[in-house]
Design an enzyme around this catalytic site. Structure first.
Site, PDB file in Angstrom:
ATOM      1  N   VAL A  20      15.346  19.235 -27.416  1.00 31.86           N
ATOM      2  CA  VAL A  20      14.871  20.082 -26.321  1.00 31.86           C
ATOM      3  C   VAL A  20      14.643  21.513 -26.824  1.00 31.86           C
ATOM      4  CG1 VAL A  20      15.502  21.114 -24.105  1.00 31.86           C
ATOM      5  CG2 VAL A  20      15.962  18.698 -24.532  1.00 31.86           C
ATOM      6  N   GLU A  21      13.588  22.118 -26.354  1.00 29.28           N
ATOM      7  CA  GLU A  21      13.249  23.498 -26.683  1.00 29.28           C
ATOM      8  C   GLU A  21      12.924  23.661 -28.166  1.00 29.28           C
ATOM      9  OE1 GLU A  21      15.544  27.362 -26.495  1.00 29.28           O
ATOM     10  OE2 GLU A  21      15.629  26.729 -24.422  1.00 29.28           O
TER      11      GLU A  21
END
Length: 751
Positions: A426-427
């Protein structure tokens, strides 16, 4: 030609997205680390984070209730999170942890947000992800900081009670971490809205990996805006923009799902083609066109500093608890496996890293509690806490071995093992965070003069040369001071200093001061020699970022030990392992940086400045590993403190393990008595523990009460070491065989 003009020709220009990323967020403790003088006074002065009465009541109430509702093994075999769980989360405002009370939210602190998400993650990764996304980077936070009053009053109350479910779409198939390459576009144009012709945007997008997209009712969207007809001015490319679009809006496509490693949270795609939206849909209105990237970067603190690190901590605490308890009750050759040195080495690593993780979680959220948005610290937290969580879980998998790989309700590791790669991705992958973000952003934000100097290099203002020369003089003076400080603390140990009142901390604080003093001139020399090329030298910059990160982790460990542990004598081996590990890793990173620096002459200067003529770093002793491993198998306050996020529910795997662990501690005197008696009166044949105990009772070595106690423990032990098993479905096997035969027949006919 001036120095400034010469540098302008050499240095690469800074893109708008890079500039906004560098300017976003606050500077905190990391600045003192970078400058070679870790501010231990400021560290110790940070207000201690505590849960308010409302926050504690939420944990004891709704959080405890939803944990009891979720069977994570059933969830792993289901299609998605059940509707009754989603309804419970909505009604009880799990999606409104950060929304202000005036809009109907809970307005909890970052520390409480972290504790709640981590507690959920210790039970179920799918549950935690579902809750953390609306409380991280997304429509809620963007609206709070940048929305118009009308947007806030409309959406925030609806988001608070789950009337609207949000998602935020940034990632495209052609653009992940490179936001500047987003192909999704909005063209400024005129269109009909509410029966009137208005200026708006015709937007086309194709997004993937969007959490909650399949069930979202309102879509946050990032795209580039172009004003080709000059309706807003004379500039064509206006930049990245964020808008909020209802799912019901014509042309919005939401619904298709991804399958992220079988973890059953909602994740999917969204698309749209030439969808007309009015300017009112832009977050903050028309004035915020082009400010999207700045808005996004400024709001990254929640995701980086709270949600994703919380998942790493929760996974580690779950792994530590179950593995310590398993190592104590699981015996081989009549000895708990936790007493074998091979296991002790790994068990100590689990315990020490779990201490580091909880210390970093607390310190990072304490910084966020101050209202700060420290971009560098949260990047450190995201990278190192998710990676450490993965390390701990992998090691726990090795120790628990066969028990860890058999899926079922009693497996306490499977959920974390599968979920952690998702949190890490994520990210942007952790490779990106470590290689580019930590030191790259840290240099520009933490150096007292560098950002101003770079701005002046690219400046077209009159008088820029004179101002640049003045800043350059300050920069040179700063670097000279760094060099002398490094020489002093590298060769003269008595100059290192320490402020701690605890003698066991002072020795490590001095070592921390020496390491930070060495980092500062290494950063200066890198910038001087490599200049803009340092951005491309990712392996070198990553190592300097590692030194900063491990120093920050060491500061967190010191603070946690000094201010939060309940019993320092019990916690001492945990502290010593944790602080030594952090400093060893930091010193190793510095050594590897110097060894691999491309300029031979500068490499030699670096060795002199840091007294680094060998790559050897003092390791953690076997004695400390044995001591910590033994401590981790004791039922102590520090073990409880480092596993507090794991809420034991009657009948689940954690409950079964804990019951056996506590039962064994309760009968240790009787078990020692049995061992002694068996040496004196051997039972032949031994056959089973029950048989041996019965024979010893007949021989008068044990009382009936003692027999009852140890038999009760042994029943709990046998349950704890078992694994789940299932009846075999022959009908399902026959169906699978038919499918295989059918596929082979089709392939044969095709051939």
């Amino acid at each position: 030609m001036s120095i400034r003009t010469s540098l302008k020709k050499v240095l690469p220009p800074i893109s708008i997205t890079e500039q906004e990323a560098l300017e976003a967020g606050d500077v905190w403790l990391e600045s003192s680390i970078y400058q070679g003088k870790p501010d231990m006074h400021a560290l110790r002065a940070v207000p201690s984070a505590k849960l308010s009465a409302d926050e504690q009541a939420f944990l004891d109430g709704p959080v405890a209730e939803v944990l009891a509702m979720v069977d994570d093994f059933d969830l792993q075999t289901a299609k998605h999170l059940p509707q009754n769980i989603l309804d419970f989360l909505s009604v009880n405002k799990f999606f409104a942890l950060i929304i202000p009370k005036k809009f109907g939210g809970l307005e909890f602190t970052p520390y409480a947000n972290s504790t709640i998400v981590a507690t959920l993650a210790a039970k179920s990764g799918a549950l935690a992800v579902t809750v953390m996304v609306p409380n991280s980077l997304g429509p809620g936070e963007l609206l709070m900081h940048y929305g118009t009053a009308e947007q806030q009053n409309h959406y925030l109350p609806r988001l608070a009670v789950g009337q609207d479910i949000p998602c935020f779409a940034l990632t495209s198939p052609e653009a992940g971490s490179d936001a500047g390459a987003i192909p999704d576009a909005g063209i400024v144009t005129k269109g009909m809205w509410d029966g009137k012709e208005v200026i708006g945007l015709k937007v086309s997008w194709d997004k993937r990996y969007i959490t909650l997209a399949p069930i979202a009712t309102v879509l946050g969207l990032a795209f580039k805006v172009f004003d080709v007809d000059g309706l807003l001015g004379d500039q064509v490319e206006l930049g990245i923009t964020c808008a909020l679009i209802p799912k019901s809006h014509p042309g919005v496509e939401l619904g298709n799902r991804h399958d992220p490693l079988g973890v059953k949270f909602y994740n999917g795609t969204t698309r749209g083609q030439d969808v007309f939206i009015p300017m009112d849909f832009v977050i903050g209105g028309q004035d915020n066109i082009g400010r999207g990237w700045q808005m996004l970067v400024a709001c990254l603190g929640a995701g980086r500093g709270i949600s994703l690190p919380a998942m790493g901590v929760a996974s580690a605490q779950t792994a530590f608890k179950s593995t310590a308890e398993y190592s104590f009750v699981r015996e081989q050759f009549g000895v708990p496996i936790g007493r074998f040195e091979g296991i002790q080495e790994e068990m100590a690593d689990i315990a020490g890293k779990t201490f580091i993780l909880e210390a970093m979680r607390v310190l990072t959220t304490e910084g966020l509690n101050l209202g700060l948005k420290p971009g560098v610290v949260t990047a450190m937290a995201k990278y190192h806490m998710t990676e450490l969580g993965r390390d701990v879980v992998n090691t726990a998998m090795d120790i628990q071995a066969g028990k860890a790989i058999q899926r079922g309700p009693q497996n306490t590791l499977a959920s974390a093992y599968v979920s952690l790669p998702i949190a890490i991705t994520v990210e942007g992958a952790n490779i990106l965070t470590r290689s580019l973000m930590i030191f790259g952003q840290g240099t520009m934000r933490c150096h007292p003069h560098l950002k101003e100097m770079v701005d002046l290099i690219h400046s077209t203002e009159k008088g820029a040369d004179a101002r640049f020369n003045k800043v350059l003089g300050k920069t040179v003076a700063f670097s000279v001071k760094n060099a002398f400080r490094s020489l002093s603390k590298s060769y003269l140990p008595f100059t290192r200093g320490a402020e701690s009142a605890l003698p066991e901390v002072r020795q490590y604080e001095k070592r921390m001061n020496a390491l930070a003093a060495k980092l500062a001139p290494m950063a200066d020399l890198s910038l001087l020699v490599l200049g803009g090329d340092l951005k491309k030298a990712e392996m070198l910059s990553a190592r300097l970022g590692d030194v900063m990160s491990y120093m920050y982790a060491a500061m967190a460990v010191v603070r946690f030990y000094e201010q939060r542990v309940e019993n320092r004598s019990e916690a001492l081996p945990y502290f010593e392992y944790a602080i030594q590990w952090c400093l060893n890793k930091g010193e190793t990173a510095l050594n590897e940086f110097i060894v691999n620096f491309p300029n031979t002459a500068v490499r030699g200067l670096m060795r002199v400045l840091t007294n680094t003529y060998t790559t050897a770093v003092k390791g953690i002793s076997d004695d400390l590993k044995r001591k910590l491993s033994e401590a981790s198998m004791q039922d102590t306050s520090i073990k409880a403190q480092l596993t507090h996020l794991v809420k034991v529910i009657p009948g689940d795997g954690n409950h079964i393990n804990e019951q056996a662990f506590k039962a064994k501690h309760a009968v240790m005197p009787q078990l020692k008595k049995i061992q002694k008696a068996l040496r004196k009166v051997p039972v032949i044949p031994y056959v089973s523990f029950e048989n041996a105990v019965s024979k010893l009772q007949e021989a008068g070595e044990l009382t009936a009460q003692e027999v009852a106690l140890v038999i009760e423990y042994n029943d709990k032990r046998k349950l704890a070491i078992r694994v789940d098993e299932f009846t075999f479905d022959m009908d399902l096997l026959d169906e699978n065989l038919e499918l295989v035969n059918e596929k082979e027949s089709v392939q044969a006919n095709a051939a």
